[in-house]
Structure formats: C-alpha cells, structure tokens
Design a protein around this motif. Structure first.
Motif, PDB file in Angstrom:
ATOM      1  N   TYR A   2       0.838  -1.210   0.000  1.00 35.48           N
ATOM      2  CA  TYR A   2       0.000   0.000   0.000  1.00 35.48           C
ATOM      3  C   TYR A   2       0.865   1.249   0.000  1.00 35.48           C
ATOM      4  O   TYR A   2       0.694   2.162  -0.830  1.00 35.48           O
ATOM      5  CB  TYR A   2      -0.884  -0.045   1.237  1.00 35.48           C
ATOM      6  CG  TYR A   2      -1.677   1.204   1.536  1.00 35.48           C
ATOM      7  CD1 TYR A   2      -2.774   1.568   0.765  1.00 35.48           C
ATOM      8  CD2 TYR A   2      -1.358   2.012   2.628  1.00 35.48           C
ATOM      9  CE1 TYR A   2      -3.527   2.698   1.056  1.00 35.48           C
ATOM     10  CE2 TYR A   2      -2.093   3.127   2.934  1.00 35.48           C
ATOM     11  CZ  TYR A   2      -3.177   3.481   2.144  1.00 35.48           C
ATOM     12  OH  TYR A   2      -3.916   4.599   2.449  1.00 35.48           O
ATOM     13  N   VAL A   3       1.821   1.293   0.907  1.00 33.98           N
ATOM     14  CA  VAL A   3       2.678   2.474   1.031  1.00 33.98           C
ATOM     15  C   VAL A   3       3.536   2.661  -0.215  1.00 33.98           C
ATOM     16  O   VAL A   3       3.719   3.785  -0.700  1.00 33.98           O
ATOM     17  CB  VAL A   3       3.553   2.342   2.298  1.00 33.98           C
ATOM     18  CG1 VAL A   3       4.648   3.402   2.313  1.00 33.98           C
ATOM     19  CG2 VAL A   3       2.697   2.464   3.542  1.00 33.98           C
ATOM     20  N   ARG A   4       4.048   1.563  -0.747  1.00 31.53           N
ATOM     21  CA  ARG A   4       4.867   1.667  -1.956  1.00 31.53           C
ATOM     22  C   ARG A   4       4.053   2.210  -3.133  1.00 31.53           C
ATOM     23  O   ARG A   4       4.552   3.017  -3.924  1.00 31.53           O
ATOM     24  CB  ARG A   4       5.450   0.297  -2.314  1.00 31.53           C
ATOM     25  CG  ARG A   4       6.602  -0.146  -1.422  1.00 31.53           C
ATOM     26  CD  ARG A   4       7.237  -1.405  -1.991  1.00 31.53           C
ATOM     27  NE  ARG A   4       8.318  -1.901  -1.172  1.00 31.53           N
ATOM     28  CZ  ARG A   4       9.563  -1.443  -1.171  1.00 31.53           C
ATOM     29  NH1 ARG A   4       9.868  -0.419  -1.965  1.00 31.53           N
ATOM     30  NH2 ARG A   4      10.481  -1.976  -0.399  1.00 31.53           N
ATOM     31  N   GLU A   5       2.817   1.786  -3.256  1.00 35.01           N
ATOM     32  CA  GLU A   5       1.993   2.253  -4.368  1.00 35.01           C
ATOM     33  C   GLU A   5       1.673   3.740  -4.230  1.00 35.01           C
ATOM     34  O   GLU A   5       1.666   4.480  -5.218  1.00 35.01           O
ATOM     35  CB  GLU A   5       0.709   1.432  -4.464  1.00 35.01           C
ATOM     36  CG  GLU A   5      -0.069   1.681  -5.745  1.00 35.01           C
ATOM     37  CD  GLU A   5      -1.099   0.604  -6.051  1.00 35.01           C
ATOM     38  OE1 GLU A   5      -1.972   0.872  -6.902  1.00 35.01           O
ATOM     39  OE2 GLU A   5      -1.030  -0.492  -5.449  1.00 35.01           O
ATOM     40  N   VAL A   6       1.419   4.177  -3.011  1.00 40.63           N
ATOM     41  CA  VAL A   6       1.178   5.593  -2.771  1.00 40.63           C
ATOM     42  C   VAL A   6       2.424   6.400  -3.106  1.00 40.63           C
ATOM     43  O   VAL A   6       2.353   7.452  -3.774  1.00 40.63           O
ATOM     44  CB  VAL A   6       0.758   5.831  -1.305  1.00 40.63           C
ATOM     45  CG1 VAL A   6       0.740   7.332  -0.988  1.00 40.63           C
ATOM     46  CG2 VAL A   6      -0.613   5.233  -1.037  1.00 40.63           C
ATOM     47  N   ALA A   7       3.584   5.938  -2.659  1.00 40.07           N
ATOM     48  CA  ALA A   7       4.834   6.641  -2.932  1.00 40.07           C
ATOM     49  C   ALA A   7       5.099   6.719  -4.430  1.00 40.07           C
ATOM     50  O   ALA A   7       5.560   7.752  -4.950  1.00 40.07           O
ATOM     51  CB  ALA A   7       5.993   5.957  -2.217  1.00 40.07           C
ATOM     52  N   SER A   8       4.802   5.637  -5.142  1.00 38.22           N
ATOM     53  CA  SER A   8       5.000   5.628  -6.591  1.00 38.22           C
ATOM     54  C   SER A   8       4.114   6.663  -7.273  1.00 38.22           C
ATOM     55  O   SER A   8       4.548   7.362  -8.202  1.00 38.22           O
ATOM     56  CB  SER A   8       4.709   4.226  -7.144  1.00 38.22           C
ATOM     57  OG  SER A   8       4.845   4.199  -8.550  1.00 38.22           O
TER      58      SER A   8
END
Length: 244
Positions: free
Chosen positions: A162-168
C-alpha cells in the motif's frame, strides 16, 4: 494529574493506534492518549456519505469528553469535517488531523495535488484546503489524484505494498505539476519517507497530534514543528522487512 485522559483519538482503523502512540512517545512523552476505534464509520461514510455517521460520531465525542478528554483528534479525513462541526458545540476542542497539514500546504504554494486512496476522502480534503486558503487570503488550485488500487492492499493487510503504491503515485508528480503534494489519509504517512519526488510531500499525523497536544494544554502555543518523525513513528517497516 491523576489518570485523566489528555487527548482522545477517533480512528476508523486500528492500524493508527501504534502510529500515534509512537509519535506521542517521540514528541510528546507526557501526553496521555485514549483511542476510540470504529471501522464501521468509514465503511458507512464511503457508502452513504460522511453526514450519515453524524450521530455515531457525536456519541463517540460525547463519550470521550465524559471520560475526561481535554481535546479530541479525529484521524479520519473522510469524517473529520463531521467531527469538527459537532465539536463546535462541545466544551473541549475537537480537531481534524488534516487541518494543520492543509494550512502548511497552502503556505507552501498555490498548486496543490491531493493524493488519496479512498474516493470519499477527496472532496472533504479539497474543501479543507480551499477553506485554509480563504483563511490565509492565498490563491490555491487543488488537483485530486485517486490511487484507488492501493486501498485493496490496505484492506488485505499489505501495508508495505500500500505504502509503496502511494509513494510511486507521488513520485509521478514533479515540479511542473505541483508546488506541494498532500497525502490525504493518515494511513498514507509512511509514503512521505519513501517518495523521491522533489516536490514537498506532506502527511497529517505528526502535525495533527502536535495541534491536539497544544489544544489540550500540554504543549506551548508557539511550539515549533518538531523534526520529522523516525521511520518507526511513521509506521515504516525497516528496510530489511520490505520486499525487494
């Protein structure tokens, strides 16, 4: 000071409890927190709109005050406006976690991109930023960006994904697109530390809790913003715990 609660927090996900406890430990060690968690509030607000949960939110706020809270902080951006409106009639301050972040965004620049993973959060957050711009007498142009595919990861317990997708999604926004990026939901805060975009990226938990501490009288009114929280306080897994 006895066992009296200083600040009560209304959450719509239990994942926020350790995040705010860590922020308290790091920046406000003398602050006492009491957590109220009701996941159904967000589910219903997403289906029927934030106003649909007014009675339930009012009941939680009254209970928090009755149990000794000196201030209440709503950590859900979708229902934060509802809590704030109800709070105007209570004897203790009721704050929404994202208002300090919105004020900081307006002060940073006029072009604001609001990133959210839940559609019900977008309209309240955009309205909040526009309200802060009016208060400050500053121009603002707000562009919403919904990353709805990330929410399924959150609901499945895949916080890292979840966090990685938001950061991307945030990294796809450059200086030509925005002056500042707002991560609309408290759950998105760890992405602030993973982004590589040069555009300032803001999240709500740390400044929101600081505002609540001031409202409760446990921090000086002129307190400057504390340094960025540690990865642990932000709920960021250690590098070794992240998939490659």
């Amino acid at each position: 000071m006895g066992a009296r609660t200083e600040v009560a927090l209304l959450h719509t996900s239990p994942v926020h409890v350790p995040v705010f406890d860590a922020l308290r430990d790091e920046h406000h060690p003398h602050l006492r927190l009491r957590h109220f968690v009701d996941e159904e509030l967000l589910r219903r607000a997403r289906r029927e709109g934030p106003d649909a949960v007014t009675d339930e939110v009012r009941a939680v706020l009254h209970r928090a005050v009755a149990e000794g809270a000196r201030a209440v902080l709503c950590t859900c951006s979708t229902i934060g406006g509802v809590a704030e409106t109800i709070g105007a009639g209570l004897e203790v301050p009721v704050l929404r976690v994202d208002r300090p972040m919105a004020a900081a965004a307006v002060a940073t620049g006029p072009r604001v991109v609001v990133v959210a993973t839940v559609e019900s959060t977008l309209a309240p957050t955009v309205a909040l930023i526009e309200d802060e711009a009016r208060r400050a007498g500053r121009p603002v142009s707000v562009r919403p960006l919904l990353v709805d595919s990330a929410w399924a990861r959150f609901e499945a317990g895949d916080t890292e994904g979840y966090v990685r997708e938001v950061a991307s999604a945030a990294d796809a926004i450059g200086p030509a697109d925005a002056d500042v990026i707002v991560l609309a939901q408290a759950s998105m805060a760890p992405a602030q530390h993973l982004t590589t975009t040069p555009v300032p990226t803001l999240s709500s938990p740390r400044p929101g809790l600081a505002a609540a501490a001031r409202a409760a009288g446990t921090a000086p009114p002129t307190e400057t913003a504390p340094p960025a929280e540690s990865p642990a306080a932000a709920g960021i897994p250690k590098a070794a715990e992240l998939p490659g």
